[in-house]
Design an enzyme around this catalytic site. Structure first.
Site, PDB file in Angstrom:
ATOM      1  N   PRO A   1       0.935  -1.346   0.067  1.00 27.24           N
ATOM      2  CG  PRO A   1      -0.324  -1.312   1.997  1.00 27.24           C
ATOM      3  CD  PRO A   1       0.544  -2.176   1.244  1.00 27.24           C
ATOM      4  CG  ASN A   2      -0.271   4.406   1.212  1.00 28.89           C
ATOM      5  OD1 ASN A   2      -1.078   4.634   0.955  1.00 28.89           O
ATOM      6  ND2 ASN A   2      -0.519   3.820   2.443  1.00 28.89           N
TER       7      ASN A   2
ATOM      8  CG  ASN B   1       8.098  -2.237   0.001  1.00 24.05           C
ATOM      9  OD1 ASN B   1       7.707  -2.471   1.105  1.00 24.05           O
ATOM     10  ND2 ASN B   1       8.934  -1.129  -0.340  1.00 24.05           N
TER      11      ASN B   1
ATOM     12  CD  GLU C   1      10.664  -8.091   5.595  1.00 27.30           C
ATOM     13  OE1 GLU C   1      11.045  -9.252   6.008  1.00 27.30           O
ATOM     14  OE2 GLU C   1      10.254  -7.176   6.274  1.00 27.30           O
TER      15      GLU C   1
ATOM     16  CG  HIS D   1      11.241  -3.107   4.357  1.00 27.32           C
ATOM     17  ND1 HIS D   1       9.913  -2.833   4.292  1.00 27.32           N
ATOM     18  CD2 HIS D   1      11.455  -4.184   5.092  1.00 27.32           C
ATOM     19  CE1 HIS D   1       9.161  -3.748   4.729  1.00 27.32           C
ATOM     20  NE2 HIS D   1      10.294  -4.729   5.435  1.00 27.32           N
ATOM     21  CB  ILE D   2      12.351   2.410   0.211  1.00 26.09           C
ATOM     22  CG1 ILE D   2      11.709   1.902  -0.957  1.00 26.09           C
ATOM     23  CG2 ILE D   2      13.318   3.597  -0.256  1.00 26.09           C
ATOM     24  CD1 ILE D   2      10.717   2.499  -1.472  1.00 26.09           C
ATOM     25  CB  SER D   3      13.108   3.664   4.997  1.00 25.55           C
ATOM     26  OG  SER D   3      11.939   2.876   5.598  1.00 25.55           O
TER      27      SER D   3
ATOM     28  NE  ARG E   1      10.604   5.136   8.859  1.00 25.46           N
ATOM     29  CZ  ARG E   1       9.613   5.194   8.066  1.00 25.46           C
ATOM     30  NH1 ARG E   1       9.599   4.153   6.936  1.00 25.46           N
ATOM     31  NH2 ARG E   1       8.628   5.916   8.120  1.00 25.46           N
TER      32      ARG E   1
HETATM   33  O1  CA2 Z   1      10.792   1.353   3.368  1.00 30.61           O
HETATM   34  C1  CA2 Z   1       9.957   1.036   2.869  1.00 30.61           C
HETATM   35  O2  CA2 Z   1      10.088   0.513   1.877  1.00 30.61           O
HETATM   36  C2  CA2 Z   1       8.557   0.676   3.865  1.00 30.61           C
HETATM   37  O3  CA2 Z   1       8.141  -0.735   3.348  1.00 30.61           O
HETATM   38  C3  CA2 Z   1       7.465   1.808   3.327  1.00 30.61           C
HETATM   39  C4  CA2 Z   1       6.370   1.604   4.061  1.00 30.61           C
HETATM   40  C5  CA2 Z   1       6.402   1.703   5.740  1.00 30.61           C
HETATM   41  O4  CA2 Z   1       5.272   1.477   6.155  1.00 30.61           O
HETATM   42  C6  CA2 Z   1       7.572   0.558   5.952  1.00 30.61           C
HETATM   43  O5  CA2 Z   1       7.607   1.032   7.289  1.00 30.61           O
HETATM   44  C7  CA2 Z   1       8.674   0.797   5.199  1.00 30.61           C
HETATM   45  C8  CA2 Z   1       5.373   2.934   3.590  1.00 30.61           C
HETATM   46  C9  CA2 Z   1       5.294   3.348   2.099  1.00 30.61           C
HETATM   47  C10 CA2 Z   1       4.609   4.485   1.939  1.00 30.61           C
HETATM   48  O6  CA2 Z   1       4.460   5.010   0.736  1.00 30.61           O
HETATM   49  C11 CA2 Z   1       5.026   5.918   0.209  1.00 30.61           C
HETATM   50  C12 CA2 Z   1       4.251   6.846  -0.907  1.00 30.61           C
HETATM   51  C13 CA2 Z   1       4.943   8.073  -1.060  1.00 30.61           C
HETATM   52  C14 CA2 Z   1       6.010   8.485  -0.887  1.00 30.61           C
HETATM   53  C15 CA2 Z   1       6.363   7.613   0.159  1.00 30.61           C
HETATM   54  C16 CA2 Z   1       6.305   6.429   0.774  1.00 30.61           C
END
Ligand code: CA2
Length: 149
Positions: free
Chosen positions: A11-12, A73, A97, A99-101, A106
């Site tokens: 999601p997102n 992801n 698995e 994750h970008i961050s 965090r």
């Molecule tokens: O770091 C990651 O890839 C995460 O999986 C991203 C998730 C977050 O809940 C995880 O803890 C770490 C959130 C994705 C939010 O999507 C975004 C959309 C637009 C801009 C930035 C992030």
């Protein structure tokens, strides 16, 4: 014959590159897909994103039948979804698995992944560059598994 690598995004992530650039960078998900195809150098890739948990579960099931590896992801589902975890448990091949961050750097709510105990490897904190790195690692893992088969 080799089967595709599934790259699944939760999601997102369709909004990637549009907000919180300090955490997630400015690269869009479309650009990430191009980076993955580049890194795959001809290996078949199925790249998808969904905001719906059931759709990600259905794609893991599809990968069980038709894929050689999964890079996932799960975004926020990482911390909530026993259902995705259960689906991943059924996959017989390598799973990364991603994750970008760096989720461990965090807030505590981002520390407990339901996925990590059932995957082969975890990539976190490399930014969107983690995707092509994961693709190359996955290709090596699949090749190794085929040699040992
Ligand atoms: O770091 C990651 O890839 C995460 O999986 C991203 C998730 C977050 O809940 C995880 O803890 C770490 C959130 C994705 C939010 O999507 C975004 C959309 C637009 C801009 C930035 C992030």
């Amino acid at each position: 014959m080799s089967k595709p690598i599934y790259i699944l995004n939760g999601p997102n992530l369709n909004r990637l590159g549009t907000r919180e650039p300090d955490i997630y960078g400015r690269t869009t998900l479309t650009e990430v897909e191009a980076m993955c195809r580049d890194a795959a150098s001809g290996q078949d890739i199925i790249f998808r994103q969904s905001n719906r948990e059931y759709e990600i579960i259905d794609w893991v099931h599809e990968a069980i039948d038709e894929g050689d590896g999964i890079i996932i992801n799960p975004a926020a589902f990482t911390f909530t979804s026993m259902a995705i975890m259960d689906a991943l448990k059924m996959f017989p091949g390598p799973i990364i698995e991603l994750h970008i961050s760096n989720i461990h750097r965090r807030e505590p709510i981002y520390h407990k992944s339901y996925m990590s105990p059932v995957v082969t490897a975890v990539v976190a904190g490399l930014g969107t560059e983690g995707y092509p790195i994961a693709v190359r690692a996955m290709i090596n893992m699949i090749a190794k598994a085929a040699t040992n088969a």
